[in-house]
Design an enzyme around this catalytic site. Structure first.
Site, mmCIF file in Angstrom:
data_model
loop_
_atom_site.group_PDB
_atom_site.id
_atom_site.type_symbol
_atom_site.label_atom_id
_atom_site.label_comp_id
_atom_site.label_asym_id
_atom_site.label_seq_id
_atom_site.Cartn_x
_atom_site.Cartn_y
_atom_site.Cartn_z
ATOM 1 C CB CYS A 135 -6.390 5.190 10.277
ATOM 2 S SG CYS A 135 -6.908 5.004 11.983
ATOM 3 C CG ASP A 136 -3.226 5.779 4.398
ATOM 4 O OD1 ASP A 136 -3.741 6.887 4.174
ATOM 5 O OD2 ASP A 136 -2.823 5.023 3.503
ATOM 6 C CD GLN A 137 -9.505 0.944 3.433
ATOM 7 O OE1 GLN A 137 -10.255 1.772 2.944
ATOM 8 N NE2 GLN A 137 -9.943 -0.089 4.117
#
Length: 199
Positions: free
Chosen positions: A75-77
């Site tokens: 995941c990455d934001q």
């Protein structure tokens, strides 16, 4: 037969979301230099959307190469404002400056999730949320950063919607789980369809 699931993230909120949804998983945190990867991507002209997707894939692939039989969730934001990516604040002054910049403005959060299996990406999704901050006072801004620094230093944009950060906003358009950093509904739909969760 359901495959083992690994979350390639040290994020407490992502772990809590999966636990609350009763998804069985282990955690293995990848060791990567996010800032160097991000800088290289931006130098090549990558969009904020591409940056979030590439970082999520990088994390997932790193762990998938070691745990090849598992489904590895990376995941990455990314927070994008006026075409620029804002990173996690490194000090209270940076947090204050970021929030002052976002105050009264709209920005985007891009939450990417990539699943790898056998060291290859097999599924990906990017959740997009548009948020508008209210015109809060300088006094409230100072108090907010002072009260919440230990928590918000881990968050892009220096806020957490599940905490006092919700008071900073006047409007949010998009999926709540994507704001928290994991497009949970889309992820669960994939795991149900693939037979890796009981349905």
């Amino acid at each position: 037969m359901p495959r083992p699931i690994i979350l390639a993230s040290g994020s407490n909120i992502r772990q809590a979301l999966l636990n609350n949804a009763h998804v069985p998983f282990d955690v293995v945190v990848p060791r990567i230099d996010e800032e160097s990867i991000k800088a290289a991507l931006l130098q090549e002209g990558a969009s904020p959307r591409d940056v979030s997707d590439a970082l999520a894939e990088h994390k997932s692939l790193k762990i998938s190469k070691k745990y090849r039989d598992a489904l590895v969730i990376g995941c990455d934001q990314v927070l994008e404002h006026d075409g620029e990516i804002l990173s996690k604040p490194n000090c209270p002054e940076t947090a204050r400056a970021q929030l002052a910049r976002l105050r009264g403005e709209r920005h985007r959060l891009l939450s990417a999730v990539v699943i790898c299996h056998q060291a290859s990406p097999i599924w990906r999704h990017i959740g997009q949320v548009r948020l508008e901050m209210r015109a809060f006072s300088d006094a409230y801004l100072d108090e907010y950063v002072e009260r919440n620094w230990d928590s918000i230093r881990h968050a892009v944009g220096a806020y957490k919607l599940e905490e006092e950060g919700v008071r900073l906003f006047s409007r949010i358009d998009g999926d709540y789980f994507s704001v928290l950093g994991l497009p949970l509904l889309e992820l669960l739909a994939y795991l149900n369809a693939s037979g890796d969760l009981e349905t």
